[in-house]
Design an enzyme around this catalytic site. Sequence first.
Site, PDB file in Angstrom:
ATOM      1  N   ALA A 275       0.787  -1.235   0.000  1.00  0.00           N
ATOM      2  CA  ALA A 275       0.000   0.000   0.000  1.00  0.00           C
ATOM      3  C   ALA A 275       0.819   1.285   0.000  1.00  0.00           C
ATOM      4  CB  ALA A 275      -0.947   0.007   1.192  1.00  0.00           C
ATOM      5  N   PRO A 277       3.281   4.420  -0.850  1.00  0.00           N
ATOM      6  CA  PRO A 277       3.067   5.412   0.208  1.00  0.00           C
ATOM      7  C   PRO A 277       1.617   5.833   0.401  1.00  0.00           C
ATOM      8  CG  PRO A 277       3.857   6.504  -1.764  1.00  0.00           C
ATOM      9  CD  PRO A 277       3.827   5.037  -2.082  1.00  0.00           C
ATOM     10  N   GLU A 299       1.708  -2.749   4.417  1.00  0.00           N
ATOM     11  CA  GLU A 299       2.925  -2.114   3.920  1.00  0.00           C
ATOM     12  C   GLU A 299       4.116  -2.616   4.731  1.00  0.00           C
ATOM     13  OE1 GLU A 299       6.013  -0.275   2.393  1.00  0.00           O
ATOM     14  OE2 GLU A 299       4.049  -0.319   1.414  1.00  0.00           O
ATOM     15  N   CYS A 391       3.824  -0.114 -12.348  1.00  0.00           N
ATOM     16  CA  CYS A 391       3.989   1.127 -13.113  1.00  0.00           C
ATOM     17  C   CYS A 391       5.166   0.960 -14.067  1.00  0.00           C
ATOM     18  CB  CYS A 391       4.172   2.342 -12.207  1.00  0.00           C
ATOM     19  SG  CYS A 391       5.588   2.257 -11.106  1.00  0.00           S
TER      20      CYS A 391
END
Length: 456
Positions: A275, A277, A299, A391
């Site tokens: 998760a 930032p 996280e 990404c």
Amino acid sequence: MNEKSTPARRNTFKSPKPDPIRLLVFDILQEVNQRGGYSNLLLPSALNDSKYEQRDKGFATELLYGTLRMQGRHDYIAAQISDRPWSEVDNGIVDVIRLGAHQLFEMRVATHAAVSETVELARKVLGESKASFVNAMLRKMSAQTLDQWMEPVNDIKDEVERLAIIHSHPEWIVSAYFDLLKDFSEVESALIANNIPASPTLVWWPGRSSQAELVELGGVPTEFSEYGIKFDGIPNSLEPVRRRRAGVQDEGSQLVAQIFSNVAGQSQRWLDLCAGPGGKAALLSSIAQENGKEFTANEVSQPRAELVRQVIGSARVWVGDGREIASHGELFDAILADVPCTGLGALRRRPEVRWRRTVTDLRALTALQRELSDSAVSVLADGGLFAYATCSPHFAETTVAVADILKAHPELEQIDLAPFLPEGLNSAMRGKSLSLWTHRHQSDSMFMAVFRKKGE
């Protein structure tokens, strides 16, 4: 001889007084290039705490991010005129000359000012002798235009090498783009897009702010994300952003969260496995809460987990390795794993990533991606949905990863995401997966594949 007839010797040395904005940018550039800092965290923090005028803040932003993007090309030019191998030059000198080169070739700074201000900076941070070297280098650089420096490059026959120099990317990234696009004109378009500064995109979080509120403050709705707002200004100048009722998030990242929530539909228990930032977690937790869903964020990094806590309200946050998520003994109906990756799709906003990653990083990253995917599937309820996202457009982190997941988990079937895409975005597909490209959609490149676990 009469003492009074001999003038007293005066200390004529003047302490260097570099422009404070250039000094700030140099300090951050060193932190990023030499100590692994992140420009998109360091610069906003420094500017928010300062009393600089907006014009100075804009200059600092253009100089830092621009230098980081184009430093490969700046280094190419410097290497042509340096009297010693450029790889052996002191890193402080290298970074100062990169700043000077960027002002000479990429910014609206007069030549004499670009040289003199950079030399004054060098005197302050490097000392007089090194400043003399900087002065000589910049004067040689300024003797020719950028087009003149690039003339020999245009004659290079190897397209990968030529494009890498001209557009300031490592050759392995250019090659990776060609493996996907199969067309050097398309590759060049992608490289050009990576060097165009990304304007901030706001995100409104359901239940905490609204599209209408941000539009009233001067924003314009984005084309595809129903939560996105284009804003031509400083995000922190807006009360909803300062109060954490809205945030800053690229439209591509928003679309991953939006499509995931649409696919998840009636699923009750949602998990964001990686998760930090907190960009996607903030939007997903707001959507989940508005629709009566249970949301959990996980996280591995404690500092990043704290950032997640700041933006997801009362939702649950776990701190731990996503590969050990089964230790909590819970199952989930919809899991998003936005896995650690090379980040090659976010080079507009994270310009230093292109110089940090190498092709050898892929092996460790793809192994981690497989382990995180296996872990997610291990806590997926029957009939549940698992979304794998990166990404990066790299073939190994996208198409190959999907094939590996399906091979390792025959209990999964891939869902076609085309019906869940916003109108007009159907071109952003690779097979059944979402595949946004920076140069085509003016957002970060994002990839997402969603799988359903077959029920018994």
